[in-house]
Design an enzyme around this catalytic site. Structure first.
Site, PDB file in Angstrom:
ATOM      1  N   ARG A  98      44.377  22.708  16.091  1.00  0.00           N
ATOM      2  CA  ARG A  98      45.060  23.958  15.782  1.00  0.00           C
ATOM      3  C   ARG A  98      45.820  24.522  16.979  1.00  0.00           C
ATOM      4  NH1 ARG A  98      46.923  24.591  11.700  1.00  0.00           N
ATOM      5  NH2 ARG A  98      48.753  24.826  12.991  1.00  0.00           N
ATOM      6  N   LYS A 133      61.998  39.148  26.983  1.00  0.00           N
ATOM      7  CA  LYS A 133      61.423  39.558  25.693  1.00  0.00           C
ATOM      8  C   LYS A 133      60.617  38.395  25.115  1.00  0.00           C
ATOM      9  CE  LYS A 133      65.095  42.894  24.809  1.00  0.00           C
ATOM     10  NZ  LYS A 133      66.257  43.271  23.962  1.00  0.00           N
ATOM     11  N   LYS A 165      68.948  48.542  35.455  1.00  0.00           N
ATOM     12  CA  LYS A 165      69.178  48.848  34.043  1.00  0.00           C
ATOM     13  C   LYS A 165      69.403  50.340  33.838  1.00  0.00           C
ATOM     14  CE  LYS A 165      66.770  46.466  31.026  1.00  0.00           C
ATOM     15  NZ  LYS A 165      67.834  45.589  30.469  1.00  0.00           N
ATOM     16  N   GLU A 195      73.421  46.661  34.722  1.00  0.00           N
ATOM     17  CA  GLU A 195      73.695  46.758  33.285  1.00  0.00           C
ATOM     18  C   GLU A 195      74.666  47.911  33.031  1.00  0.00           C
ATOM     19  OE1 GLU A 195      70.440  46.673  30.045  1.00  0.00           O
ATOM     20  OE2 GLU A 195      70.906  48.795  30.309  1.00  0.00           O
ATOM     21  N   ASP A 216      76.430  45.424  28.119  1.00  0.00           N
ATOM     22  CA  ASP A 216      75.332  45.590  27.169  1.00  0.00           C
ATOM     23  C   ASP A 216      75.799  46.239  25.873  1.00  0.00           C
ATOM     24  OD1 ASP A 216      72.518  45.479  26.462  1.00  0.00           O
ATOM     25  OD2 ASP A 216      72.500  47.654  26.722  1.00  0.00           O
TER      26      ASP A 216
END
Length: 278
Positions: A98, A133, A165, A195, A216
């Site tokens: 598994r 992510k 960012k 960004e 972005d």
């Protein structure tokens, strides 16, 4: 992949799945019973992690398990194609089934989706990359699968590079001040990426001589204008909401890199099974 970290993670996964023991298999078979099984694709996909991940699952359980016929990463598979063959103690093959399949299905799914994006931008010279992510605890595996599918890796973690960012800028006050503070602290060998989501912010980045400018969630018309403004003074990365239907259009705006979170957070696992041979 770091081999020590790999084996440590695989041991954790096996411990989670096996618990105090495989009550079913250990009730049916003895330690001397041996067998052989094949891991087979049930659908079209790109191979990732057969030898280095799924095979290692069985070796962590028992080094005496034989791993043969491993398909190379990046191989295009059709339904019925063999990914690998495992042979050894029946109990160990069943204990590892598994975990090995879960990982193999997940990695092949990411590689397959990545391959579709890479194929969609073929001929443009654009590099398709992943993002951070990723599934917690699975980053090493998922980024490995992106490379197997023909993509590239962005930062593995926050120590791999500077990426300023929106929240960095909001908390600091401006792009100029954020870049100034950053330059005072980092080595001269480290690139600075910022960004942006407006052309005004692109202008601010150019005034600061940053190395990479991320566009972005811009529409393609704005991206074209941004690329013209930058005019080779920095690498240009496009990011945000990139889909298979739009990635070619984005690539043709003239950007250098397209980062796509969906490669890891939205890939579907492939259908792969383990068939008993003897």
């Amino acid at each position: 992949m770091d081999k020590n970290l790999l084996r440590s993670r695989l041991q954790e996964f096996l411990t989670e799945d096996i618990g105090r023991g495989d009550l079913t298999s250990e009730s049916i078979f003895s330690d001397t019973d041996s067998g052989c099984a094949s891991l087979v694709a049930r659908e079209e996909c790109i191979a990732a992690g057969a030898r280095r991940v799924a095979g290692e699952v069985f070796h962590v359980l028992n080094p005496r398990v034989s791993i043969t016929n491993c398909v190379e990463d990046g191989t295009q598979l059709q339904p019925g194609d063999l990914l690998m063959t495992v042979a050894g103690p029946v109990i160990d093959l069943l204990k590892g089934e598994r975990v090995a399949l879960n990982l193999l299905q997940r990695l092949c799914g990411i590689a397959t989706l990545t391959g579709k994006f890479v194929q969609a931008v073929e001929g443009t010279g654009v590099r398709v990359t992943d993002t951070r992510k990723t599934t917690p605890g699975m980053r090493m595996f998922e980024k490995y699968a992106v490379r197997a599918g023909g993509g590239s890796n962005h930062r593995f973690n926050l120590t791999d590079g500077v990426l300023i960012k929106d929240n960095h800028i909001a908390a600091c006050g401006s792009i100029g001040e954020t870049v100034r503070r950053t330059r005072e602290q980092i080595p001269h060998t480290i690139k600075i990426e910022v960004e942006t989501d407006t052309l005004k912010q692109v202008e601010e980045c150019l005034a600061c001589n940053v190395d990479i400018i991320m566009l972005d969630n811009m529409d393609t018309e704005t991206m074209i204008r941004a690329v013209q403004m930058i005019n080779g003074k920095a690498l240009v990365e496009a990011s945000g909401g990139v889909r298979l239907e739009t990635v070619r259009e984005i690539a043709e705006t003239g950007v250098d890199i397209i980062s796509i979170g969906a490669l890891t957070h939205s890939a579907l696992s492939c259908d792969i099974g383990m068939d008993w041979v003897e």
